[in-house]
Motif scaffolding. Sequence first.
Motif, PDB file in Angstrom:
ATOM      1  N   LEU A   1       0.834  -1.073  -0.411  1.00  0.00           N
ATOM      2  CA  LEU A   1      -0.099  -0.341  -0.587  1.00  0.00           C
ATOM      3  C   LEU A   1       0.685   1.335   0.121  1.00  0.00           C
ATOM      4  O   LEU A   1       0.519   1.885  -0.781  1.00  0.00           O
ATOM      5  CB  LEU A   1      -1.060   0.217   1.355  1.00  0.00           C
ATOM      6  CG  LEU A   1      -1.993   0.803   1.175  1.00  0.00           C
ATOM      7  CD1 LEU A   1      -2.805   1.210   0.264  1.00  0.00           C
ATOM      8  CD2 LEU A   1      -2.425   1.490   3.010  1.00  0.00           C
ATOM      9  N   LEU A   2       1.634   1.040   1.096  1.00  0.00           N
ATOM     10  CA  LEU A   2       2.976   2.710   1.028  1.00  0.00           C
ATOM     11  C   LEU A   2       2.948   2.637  -0.294  1.00  0.00           C
ATOM     12  O   LEU A   2       3.573   3.925  -0.939  1.00  0.00           O
ATOM     13  CB  LEU A   2       4.215   2.071   1.813  1.00  0.00           C
ATOM     14  CG  LEU A   2       3.631   2.472   3.229  1.00  0.00           C
ATOM     15  CD1 LEU A   2       4.597   1.782   4.102  1.00  0.00           C
ATOM     16  CD2 LEU A   2       3.236   3.832   3.536  1.00  0.00           C
ATOM     17  N   LYS A   3       3.658   1.534  -1.572  1.00  0.00           N
ATOM     18  CA  LYS A   3       4.088   1.647  -2.642  1.00  0.00           C
ATOM     19  C   LYS A   3       3.470   2.435  -3.613  1.00  0.00           C
ATOM     20  O   LYS A   3       3.763   3.437  -4.394  1.00  0.00           O
ATOM     21  CB  LYS A   3       5.047   0.834  -3.419  1.00  0.00           C
ATOM     22  CG  LYS A   3       5.761  -0.359  -2.454  1.00  0.00           C
ATOM     23  CD  LYS A   3       6.517  -1.468  -2.728  1.00  0.00           C
ATOM     24  CE  LYS A   3       8.008  -1.711  -1.798  1.00  0.00           C
ATOM     25  NZ  LYS A   3       8.603  -2.864  -2.363  1.00  0.00           N
ATOM     26  N   LEU A   4       1.981   2.110  -3.268  1.00  0.00           N
ATOM     27  CA  LEU A   4       0.819   3.220  -4.441  1.00  0.00           C
ATOM     28  C   LEU A   4       0.611   4.453  -3.922  1.00  0.00           C
ATOM     29  O   LEU A   4       0.291   5.255  -4.672  1.00  0.00           O
ATOM     30  CB  LEU A   4      -0.232   2.401  -3.683  1.00  0.00           C
ATOM     31  CG  LEU A   4      -0.340   0.870  -4.537  1.00  0.00           C
ATOM     32  CD1 LEU A   4      -1.759  -0.302  -3.992  1.00  0.00           C
ATOM     33  CD2 LEU A   4      -0.081   0.599  -5.824  1.00  0.00           C
ATOM     34  N   LEU A   5       1.069   4.967  -2.796  1.00  0.00           N
ATOM     35  CA  LEU A   5       0.736   6.734  -2.620  1.00  0.00           C
ATOM     36  C   LEU A   5       1.893   6.756  -2.951  1.00  0.00           C
ATOM     37  O   LEU A   5       3.262   6.945  -2.456  1.00  0.00           O
ATOM     38  CB  LEU A   5       0.424   5.770  -0.421  1.00  0.00           C
ATOM     39  CG  LEU A   5      -0.497   5.575  -0.324  1.00  0.00           C
ATOM     40  CD1 LEU A   5      -0.839   5.528   1.452  1.00  0.00           C
ATOM     41  CD2 LEU A   5      -1.808   5.618  -0.961  1.00  0.00           C
TER      42      LEU A   5
ATOM     43  N   ALA B   1      12.909   4.653   2.580  1.00  0.00           N
ATOM     44  CA  ALA B   1      13.083   4.791   1.370  1.00  0.00           C
ATOM     45  C   ALA B   1      11.679   5.836   0.552  1.00  0.00           C
ATOM     46  O   ALA B   1      12.863   5.641  -0.723  1.00  0.00           O
ATOM     47  CB  ALA B   1      12.869   3.360   0.815  1.00  0.00           C
ATOM     48  N   LEU B   2      10.540   6.012   0.530  1.00  0.00           N
ATOM     49  CA  LEU B   2       9.461   6.761  -0.542  1.00  0.00           C
ATOM     50  C   LEU B   2      10.131   8.425   0.113  1.00  0.00           C
ATOM     51  O   LEU B   2       9.307   9.134  -0.525  1.00  0.00           O
ATOM     52  CB  LEU B   2       8.831   5.807  -0.107  1.00  0.00           C
ATOM     53  CG  LEU B   2       8.348   4.548  -0.675  1.00  0.00           C
ATOM     54  CD1 LEU B   2       6.747   3.598  -0.148  1.00  0.00           C
ATOM     55  CD2 LEU B   2       8.889   5.003  -2.161  1.00  0.00           C
ATOM     56  N   GLY B   3      10.851   8.542   1.531  1.00  0.00           N
ATOM     57  CA  GLY B   3      11.221  10.433   1.008  1.00  0.00           C
ATOM     58  C   GLY B   3       9.820  10.893   2.117  1.00  0.00           C
ATOM     59  O   GLY B   3       9.811  11.936   2.133  1.00  0.00           O
ATOM     60  N   ALA B   4       9.536   9.998   3.343  1.00  0.00           N
ATOM     61  CA  ALA B   4       8.860  10.435   3.568  1.00  0.00           C
ATOM     62  C   ALA B   4       9.334  10.503   5.478  1.00  0.00           C
ATOM     63  O   ALA B   4      10.440   9.203   5.715  1.00  0.00           O
ATOM     64  CB  ALA B   4       7.242   9.346   3.979  1.00  0.00           C
TER      65      ALA B   4
END
Length: 61
Positions: A13-17, A41-44
């Motif tokens: 789910l995190l990768k979709l947001l 890793a997603l910058g958050a």
Amino acid sequence: MIKAIKLQPSSALLKLLDISGCIITIDAMGTQHQIADAIRALGADYVLALKGNHPTKFHAG
């Protein structure tokens, strides 16, 4: 095994947001190294809840 099943959907789910620049909050049930790593890793950034059964992390800071 149940824990592994719950981690996979959370990471997927995190990768979709688009969470870059966001602060993600998660309750104690979702406080896992893999999820924290995925968020970073997603910058958050994140705020994770800890229970008393993690004494070294619970009392840090």
